[in-house]
Scaffold this active site. Structure first.
Site, PDB file in Angstrom:
ATOM      1  N   GLY A   1      -3.386  23.277  -4.454  1.00 26.26           N
ATOM      2  CA  GLY A   1      -3.063  23.182  -5.871  1.00 26.26           C
ATOM      3  C   GLY A   1      -4.055  23.962  -6.720  1.00 26.26           C
ATOM      4  CG  LEU A   2      -7.284  22.715  -8.132  1.00 28.28           C
ATOM      5  CD1 LEU A   2      -8.688  22.867  -7.561  1.00 28.28           C
ATOM      6  CD2 LEU A   2      -7.316  21.903  -9.412  1.00 28.28           C
ATOM      7  CB  CYS A   3      -2.349  27.737  -8.490  1.00 28.85           C
ATOM      8  SG  CYS A   3      -1.229  26.737  -7.500  1.00 28.85           S
ATOM      9  N   GLY A   4      -2.164  26.040 -11.776  1.00 28.55           N
ATOM     10  CA  GLY A   4      -1.295  25.908 -12.941  1.00 28.55           C
ATOM     11  C   GLY A   4       0.088  25.421 -12.581  1.00 28.55           C
TER      12      GLY A   4
ATOM     13  CG  PHE B   1       2.187  29.264  -7.897  1.00 32.19           C
ATOM     14  CD1 PHE B   1       2.567  30.589  -8.017  1.00 32.19           C
ATOM     15  CD2 PHE B   1       2.216  28.684  -6.641  1.00 32.19           C
ATOM     16  CE1 PHE B   1       2.974  31.324  -6.907  1.00 32.19           C
ATOM     17  CE2 PHE B   1       2.615  29.403  -5.529  1.00 32.19           C
ATOM     18  CZ  PHE B   1       2.991  30.724  -5.663  1.00 32.19           C
TER      19      PHE B   1
END
Length: 294
Positions: free
Chosen positions: A88-91, A93
């Site tokens: 994760g941690l990709c907005g 996406f």
């Protein structure tokens, strides 16, 4: 008003978070350069090969009607290939892929979904986790592709899809992924993978008349599966570049937000410290006045 210790602890925590997000941004930027180069080099080849693929498939179908890659059947069983990320941690996406698949099911395959005839092939652990909680069949054998993003690993997933379509396990295969446009922009794509769509009527490439050597059947039998593998590989490379761009952007925003929060916390710390000093001064003055009056 919070105590000085509480504010100081929060400042330390935010500073640590800011260092982490800044480091993650730098890592994503390094990965982005490599993944961007791969998809930029791959895209012209994949697009040209896709054009040839449609022409060859249509040519064989018109010639003898024995091209199962282009056979259009009644859409009873649907396979949706959802390409997400492993982490994760990709907005937004991953959520955009989930929404795209859900929208596709609601708009086109609601009846098949109610009958339990919609299967999701997850490429990426996030899609496997998400669709594993929904009431649809899940193929999660290819979630680890991004751990070793090589053509052979993606080709195995394409072989599974083609075999399932040929055997009638799936009547139609759709592909949902994020296409890389630039660092800050990813475009959600929904494409039909199988059966192969015929070339558009206004496409000049559809007028090409190929000369086959040694034979049309041998060339098409060998070329079409390889072309489909390349198309899936191109989609996975697109998604990988888009993921790194999305993560870089998300971590950059997170670093900026941490900086703004630090400014507010330092202002709160100074105000709290000033209030504590003022309070101590008042207590000293009050004590001195009491001694004088005594």
């Amino acid at each position: 008003m919070p105590s000085l210790k509480e504010v100081k602890n929060r400042i330390t925590s935010v500073m640590s978070t800011q260092q982490i997000t800044k480091a993650m941004k730098m890592v994503a930027a390094a990965k982005l350069r490599k993944s961007q180069e791969r998809i930029i080099q791959m895209r012209p080849f994949a697009l040209k090969l896709n054009s040839i693929l449609k022409n060859l498939s249509a040519a064989q179908l018109n010639a003898d009607g024995d091209n199962w890659y282009s056979h259009v059947r009644e859409e009873k069983k649907i396979l949706i290939v959802a390409v997400s990320s492993d982490r994760g941690l990709c907005g937004s996406f991953n959520s955009s892929v989930f929404k795209g698949v859900n929208r596709l099911i609601d708009e086109k395959y609601a009846d098949q979904f109610r009958k339990g005839n919609v299967t999701v092939l997850a490429i990426g652990r996030k899609s496997a986790d998400y669709f594993g909680k929904r009431k649809c069949s899940l193929v999660s054998d290819y979630t680890g592709i991004f751990g070793n993003l090589a053509f052979d690993n993606v080709a195995r997933a394409a072989e599974y899809i083609m075999q399932g379509f040929q055997e009638g396990k799936y009547d139609k295969v759709e592909l949902v992924y994020n296409e890389f446009k630039n660092v800050a922009t990813q475009v959600l794509r929904t494409e039909q993978f199988l059966p192969i769509l015929p070339p558009a009527k206004d496409n000049t490439a559809s007028q090409v008349d190929y000369i086959y050597q040694p034979s049309q059947e041998e060339i098409i039998t060998g070329l079409i599966p390889k072309s489909l593998k390349v198309q899936l590989y191109k989609a996975v490379l697109d998604s990988n570049a888009a993921e790194n761009g999305a993560r870089m952007t998300a971590m950059d925003k997170a670093t900026e937000n941490a900086g703004e929060l630090l400014k507010q916390l330092k202002l709160t710390y100074n105000r709290t410290r000033q209030a504590a000093i003022t309070k101590e001064i008042l207590e000293i003055v009050g004590g001195a006045e009491a001694l004088k009056s005594a």
